[in-house]
Design a protein around this motif. Sequence first.
Motif, short mmCIF file in Angstrom:
data_model
loop_
_atom_site.label_atom_id
_atom_site.label_comp_id
_atom_site.label_asym_id
_atom_site.label_seq_id
_atom_site.Cartn_x
_atom_site.Cartn_y
_atom_site.Cartn_z
N TYR A 182 0.85 -1.19 0.00
CA TYR A 182 0.00 0.00 0.00
C TYR A 182 0.89 1.24 0.00
O TYR A 182 1.99 1.22 0.55
CB TYR A 182 -0.87 0.04 1.26
N GLU A 205 -6.99 1.38 -5.36
CA GLU A 205 -7.61 1.01 -4.08
C GLU A 205 -6.57 0.78 -3.00
O GLU A 205 -6.92 0.62 -1.83
CB GLU A 205 -8.52 -0.22 -4.25
N PRO A 238 0.64 11.27 13.13
CA PRO A 238 -0.26 10.32 13.79
C PRO A 238 -1.51 10.00 12.97
O PRO A 238 -2.21 9.03 13.28
CB PRO A 238 -0.63 11.04 15.10
N PRO A 241 -1.23 6.08 10.87
CA PRO A 241 -1.73 4.77 11.33
C PRO A 241 -3.25 4.69 11.31
O PRO A 241 -3.81 3.64 10.99
CB PRO A 241 -1.21 4.68 12.78
N VAL A 242 -3.92 5.80 11.64
CA VAL A 242 -5.39 5.79 11.64
C VAL A 242 -5.92 5.55 10.23
O VAL A 242 -6.82 4.74 10.02
CB VAL A 242 -5.94 7.12 12.22
N TRP A 245 -5.22 1.90 9.21
CA TRP A 245 -6.20 0.99 9.79
C TRP A 245 -7.55 1.14 9.09
O TRP A 245 -8.20 0.14 8.74
CB TRP A 245 -6.39 1.23 11.29
N SER A 246 -7.97 2.38 8.89
CA SER A 246 -9.28 2.63 8.29
C SER A 246 -9.38 1.94 6.93
O SER A 246 -10.40 1.34 6.61
CB SER A 246 -9.51 4.13 8.12
N ARG A 247 -8.33 1.99 6.17
CA ARG A 247 -8.36 1.42 4.84
C ARG A 247 -8.21 -0.09 4.85
O ARG A 247 -8.92 -0.81 4.14
CB ARG A 247 -7.24 2.04 3.99
N ILE A 248 -7.25 -0.57 5.62
CA ILE A 248 -6.88 -1.99 5.50
C ILE A 248 -7.57 -2.86 6.54
O ILE A 248 -7.90 -4.01 6.27
CB ILE A 248 -5.34 -2.15 5.62
N GLY A 249 -7.74 -2.34 7.74
CA GLY A 249 -8.35 -3.15 8.80
C GLY A 249 -7.40 -4.20 9.35
O GLY A 249 -7.84 -5.15 10.01
N ARG A 250 -6.13 -4.03 9.05
CA ARG A 250 -5.10 -4.91 9.61
C ARG A 250 -3.86 -4.07 9.84
O ARG A 250 -3.66 -3.04 9.21
CB ARG A 250 -4.77 -6.05 8.63
N ARG A 251 -3.00 -4.54 10.74
CA ARG A 251 -1.79 -3.79 11.06
C ARG A 251 -0.65 -4.29 10.17
O ARG A 251 -0.39 -5.50 10.15
CB ARG A 251 -1.43 -3.99 12.53
N ARG B 189 -17.86 0.19 10.43
CA ARG B 189 -16.87 -0.55 9.65
C ARG B 189 -16.17 -1.64 10.45
O ARG B 189 -16.11 -2.80 10.03
CB ARG B 189 -15.84 0.45 9.13
N ARG B 193 -16.24 -5.76 10.15
CA ARG B 193 -15.00 -6.45 9.79
C ARG B 193 -14.76 -7.73 10.59
O ARG B 193 -14.02 -8.60 10.15
CB ARG B 193 -13.81 -5.50 9.96
N PRO B 204 -11.38 -7.56 5.33
CA PRO B 204 -11.48 -6.26 6.01
C PRO B 204 -11.19 -5.06 5.12
O PRO B 204 -11.82 -4.02 5.27
CB PRO B 204 -10.43 -6.35 7.13
N GLU B 205 -10.23 -5.21 4.20
CA GLU B 205 -9.85 -4.05 3.39
C GLU B 205 -10.92 -3.69 2.36
O GLU B 205 -10.85 -2.67 1.72
CB GLU B 205 -8.49 -4.27 2.71
N ILE B 225 -4.56 2.04 17.94
CA ILE B 225 -5.62 2.89 17.42
C ILE B 225 -6.71 2.92 18.49
O ILE B 225 -7.17 1.86 18.94
CB ILE B 225 -6.19 2.32 16.10
N ARG B 247 -12.23 5.00 -1.02
CA ARG B 247 -11.61 3.71 -0.77
C ARG B 247 -11.10 3.05 -2.05
O ARG B 247 -10.01 2.50 -2.08
CB ARG B 247 -12.62 2.77 -0.10
N ILE B 248 -11.90 3.08 -3.09
CA ILE B 248 -11.60 2.27 -4.27
C ILE B 248 -10.88 3.07 -5.36
O ILE B 248 -10.03 2.54 -6.07
CB ILE B 248 -12.89 1.64 -4.86
#
Lengths: 322, 322
Positions: A182, A205, A238, A241-242, A245-251, B189, B193, B204-205, B225, B247-248
């Motif tokens: 990403y 995306e 900062p 990271p937010v 997370w918002s986009r991917i939903g994973r770290r 969201r 997820r 999740p993404e 987060i 997003r996309i």
Amino acid sequence: MATESAQQQASTPASPSLPSWKDGEARRAIVQFVKDATDENGAHYVPPHERLAVFDNDGTLWCEKPMPVELGFILVRLAEMAEHDPALRDRQPWKAAYSKDYAWLGEAITKHYRGDDSDVKLLIGGMLKAFSGMSMEEYTKMAGGFLTEAKNPALNRRFRDAGYVPMVELLRYLEAHGFTNYIASGGDRDFMRCVTEEIYGVPPERVIGSTNALRYQSGPDGGAIVYREAPDVFDDGPAKPVRIWSRIGRRPVLAVGNSNGDIEMLQYAGGKGRPALRLLLLHDDAAREFDYVGGAEKSLDLAKKEGWTVVSMKNDWTAMFA
Amino acid sequence: MATESAQQQASTPASPSLPSWKDGEARRAIVQFVKDATDENGAHYVPPHERLAVFDNDGTLWCEKPMPVELGFILVRLAEMAEHDPALRDRQPWKAAYSKDYAWLGEAITKHYRGDDSDVKLLIGGMLKAFSGMSMEEYTKMAGGFLTEAKNPALNRRFRDAGYVPMVELLRYLEAHGFTNYIASGGDRDFMRCVTEEIYGVPPERVIGSTNALRYQSGPDGGAIVYREAPDVFDDGPAKPVRIWSRIGRRPVLAVGNSNGDIEMLQYAGGKGRPALRLLLLHDDAAREFDYVGGAEKSLDLAKKEGWTVVSMKNDWTAMFA
């Protein structure tokens, strides 16, 4: 050592290598991390869906001097506005744009990384006016046109051709080992999206970035997404990271940056009980690119303290641009 | 007709079919659209990277009555807060949560779709307090736990088991034809997820939804987060196309919804010179699910005017839940 290297080559016979990376600490850290992440029997194995890498863009994937590429674009647009409206020629940021005062613009960003946002605010104000009311289709056409033509004034090559070859190799190398890349940049998301697939192989995306506020406007042909004259997210520090997370939903487990604005993104990589690789690019190659630490001082200090891998563009890379 | 049907079967021999969809206008519209989108020599061909489908969640992919699943979760959390703090028991939304007044909560959403946000605002205020200061890991654990256990009080099955079988078939059918599915919902969201991959095969993404404001908190193990006590985005109505674009970075060609909150998302699908399929789910099956149009009146009117495909749950589906 010879045995380890042979094993590693045997395990990834057909994958892209990193030909423009010299054998040194940075390259070894990357290769080892990827080897560990893909070793199902190892203690640092990372399942494919968790192999997420986030890359800053300006100064990390492509050259950001004498000013970030997007500023070049805004400059053109602001100069055009000042051309039509002489009253704007005495006001910043139109003044800098109209008189081609690139130094003022570059300095605005450096000042931001030092904690002084005064000029960035002027710039943002101008940027908001520059695109207000424009549909996404119009914006993308204009930005795409700029990116097809415009040149970096210092490098005498197109902005779009000032991406770093070793970084593109790294993107391909990671992909070949099951990573998903990403872009997480302070730059404008929809500006980057015009070219990220072509230059980096990163589709729209997977581009995270800053954006002005947008609204949906009903109308024929499915309506349009239109720029409002208001800020939305400045994806830096900062906020990164937010947004990630918002986009991917994973770290992510791998983060690559080059400035103070990337610190939190670099820290966020990994997480409890998971491996992480953090790469910080050092611009120390005046001959092939630029030599500067302005706006990166804190991140370089932290790299030492926290053991992040510093990539010297001068010493770790055999090539720079394509 | 027989010839066409034979051709179509021949062109997609191994792909999932739509066994729970009766042969009717809705099924035929889907099959024809997908056939056209994948016909390289046809006038309505859509290249694979543009085959993007967006699905609302509450009332479109899973049951939203007697109240949206997420409200069930918030209810539990609010009741827990009122358990600890008696002063909350006389205030909405804690009052409804503590006394299990599901009707008040369901009506709040219906009122929203009618343009009256008064109760939704109370709810949001409670929701913000309910998760304020919680890390994403804590929230996800709590939400995941709820979704493992909690039951829909009217259907006597777990909330997570109240997804519509024909919709899951549609997701698989689209995937098999090169489409990429996204969820674009007014629901939270990060709540969705927890289960979208398992229930719908949507990772999740690819989940777009509402969220409270978040901040990054530095700390050990890469920081966290954390929820702020502030709203961020309510992903409904005209916000949906903006969130989808954000997003996309591409405009979908297929959109599926069931309420007034999906109108703009449905309109946005397609765009100039591109085909589009818009599906609007009609809840008309009191025997197997619920029969209601509250909050969907405008979208049903528009479906008639603009030729969107209405899917009757009663007449178009042979199955409902797994």
